[in-house]
Design a protein around this motif. Structure first.
Motif, mmCIF file in Angstrom:
data_model
loop_
_atom_site.group_PDB
_atom_site.id
_atom_site.type_symbol
_atom_site.label_atom_id
_atom_site.label_comp_id
_atom_site.label_asym_id
_atom_site.label_seq_id
_atom_site.Cartn_x
_atom_site.Cartn_y
_atom_site.Cartn_z
ATOM 1 N N ASN A 55 0.835 -1.023 -0.144
ATOM 2 C CA ASN A 55 0.020 0.048 0.102
ATOM 3 C C ASN A 55 0.904 1.341 -0.014
ATOM 4 O O ASN A 55 1.948 1.437 0.630
ATOM 5 C CB ASN A 55 -0.805 0.052 1.127
ATOM 6 C CG ASN A 55 -1.843 -1.102 1.290
ATOM 7 O OD1 ASN A 55 -2.611 -1.347 0.285
ATOM 8 N ND2 ASN A 55 -1.894 -1.842 2.079
ATOM 9 N N ARG A 56 0.347 2.310 -0.738
ATOM 10 C CA ARG A 56 1.200 3.603 -0.991
ATOM 11 C C ARG A 56 0.322 4.765 -0.925
ATOM 12 O O ARG A 56 -0.740 4.721 -1.517
ATOM 13 C CB ARG A 56 1.901 3.270 -2.179
ATOM 14 C CG ARG A 56 3.142 4.735 -2.537
ATOM 15 C CD ARG A 56 3.825 4.442 -3.727
ATOM 16 N NE ARG A 56 3.872 3.000 -4.166
ATOM 17 C CZ ARG A 56 3.346 2.751 -5.461
ATOM 18 N NH1 ARG A 56 3.049 3.866 -6.330
ATOM 19 N NH2 ARG A 56 3.494 1.760 -5.677
ATOM 20 N N ILE A 57 0.672 5.670 -0.302
ATOM 21 C CA ILE A 57 -0.070 7.193 -0.400
ATOM 22 C C ILE A 57 0.927 8.275 -0.591
ATOM 23 O O ILE A 57 2.270 7.850 -0.298
ATOM 24 C CB ILE A 57 -0.890 7.249 0.974
ATOM 25 C CG1 ILE A 57 0.126 7.496 2.086
ATOM 26 C CG2 ILE A 57 -1.968 6.469 1.304
ATOM 27 C CD1 ILE A 57 -0.629 7.993 3.153
ATOM 28 N N PHE A 58 0.535 9.333 -0.991
ATOM 29 C CA PHE A 58 1.388 10.605 -1.266
ATOM 30 C C PHE A 58 0.749 11.678 -0.321
ATOM 31 O O PHE A 58 -0.422 12.023 -0.196
ATOM 32 C CB PHE A 58 1.338 10.864 -2.650
ATOM 33 C CG PHE A 58 1.830 9.750 -3.553
ATOM 34 C CD1 PHE A 58 3.284 9.611 -3.713
ATOM 35 C CD2 PHE A 58 1.005 8.945 -4.016
ATOM 36 C CE1 PHE A 58 3.635 8.457 -4.518
ATOM 37 C CE2 PHE A 58 1.260 7.809 -4.717
ATOM 38 C CZ PHE A 58 2.691 7.691 -5.278
ATOM 39 N N ARG A 59 1.644 12.221 0.346
ATOM 40 C CA ARG A 59 1.480 13.437 1.205
ATOM 41 C C ARG A 59 2.634 14.123 1.219
ATOM 42 O O ARG A 59 3.900 14.204 0.511
ATOM 43 C CB ARG A 59 1.492 13.066 2.725
ATOM 44 C CG ARG A 59 0.247 11.961 3.010
ATOM 45 C CD ARG A 59 -1.003 12.712 2.763
ATOM 46 N NE ARG A 59 -2.445 12.012 3.115
ATOM 47 C CZ ARG A 59 -2.824 11.112 2.263
ATOM 48 N NH1 ARG A 59 -2.510 10.993 1.123
ATOM 49 N NH2 ARG A 59 -4.020 10.486 2.899
ATOM 50 N N ILE A 60 2.355 15.640 1.668
ATOM 51 C CA ILE A 60 3.262 16.558 1.524
ATOM 52 C C ILE A 60 4.198 16.520 2.937
ATOM 53 O O ILE A 60 3.167 16.514 3.972
ATOM 54 C CB ILE A 60 2.559 18.051 1.322
ATOM 55 C CG1 ILE A 60 2.121 18.024 -0.072
ATOM 56 C CG2 ILE A 60 3.882 19.232 1.195
ATOM 57 C CD1 ILE A 60 1.278 19.059 -0.529
ATOM 58 N N LEU A 61 5.353 16.703 2.919
ATOM 59 C CA LEU A 61 6.121 16.697 4.222
ATOM 60 C C LEU A 61 6.388 17.911 4.843
ATOM 61 O O LEU A 61 6.866 18.952 4.112
ATOM 62 C CB LEU A 61 7.411 15.793 3.908
ATOM 63 C CG LEU A 61 8.293 15.426 4.972
ATOM 64 C CD1 LEU A 61 7.535 14.526 6.031
ATOM 65 C CD2 LEU A 61 9.381 14.747 4.594
#
Length: 141
Positions: A55-61
């Motif tokens: 599973n993979r998600i994308f977020r701003i760090l």
């Protein structure tokens, strides 16, 4: 570049937001996952891929000095997506946080946590497809 790797416990953005508001689509890590200040500055405010198994998600760090090292501030939707939206959700899971690969950047807007961003991405893609179709039809005459 791998930013962090290990088992993390989720902290709610609402709990963390007592001090500073966290916009949708952002995640927070402790600052010492990257030892050099230049690396932190280079990755702050940039997209990251957060993976747990398949599973993979994308977020701003962004980074914080107040957060424990094995905690991550992450929205609930992202937390359950990382666990495959199963019935049993764990309090801590192994995560790998890294910079996205070149071919992952085009899919990021389509997987954003905010539905408005996702709708904009689909409308933008539709505009590109219809514009390309219009161009192709005008050249065939």
């Amino acid at each position: 570049m791998i930013i962090a790797n290990g088992t993390f416990k989720r902290t709610s953005p609402a709990k963390f937001a007592d001090r500073v508001e966290l916009p949708a689509g952002w995640t927070v890590l402790r600052h010492d996952h990257l030892p050099e200040k230049l690396q932190r500055r280079a990755t702050h405010g940039k997209w990251v891929a957060i993976e747990s198994g398949q599973n993979r998600i994308f977020r701003i760090l962004r980074y914080s000095v107040n957060l424990p090292k094995r905690d991550i501030v992450l929205d609930w939707a992202g937390w359950i997506d990382l666990q495959g939206r199963n019935a049993k959700i764990y309090n801590s899971i192994p995560l790998k946080i890294r910079s996205p690969k070149i071919l992952e950047y085009p899919i990021i807007p389509f997987r954003h946590v905010d539905p408005g961003y996702r709708m904009s991405a689909w409308l933008g893609l539709l505009s590109v497809v219809l514009g390309s179709l219009s161009l192709i039809l005008s050249l065939t005459d």
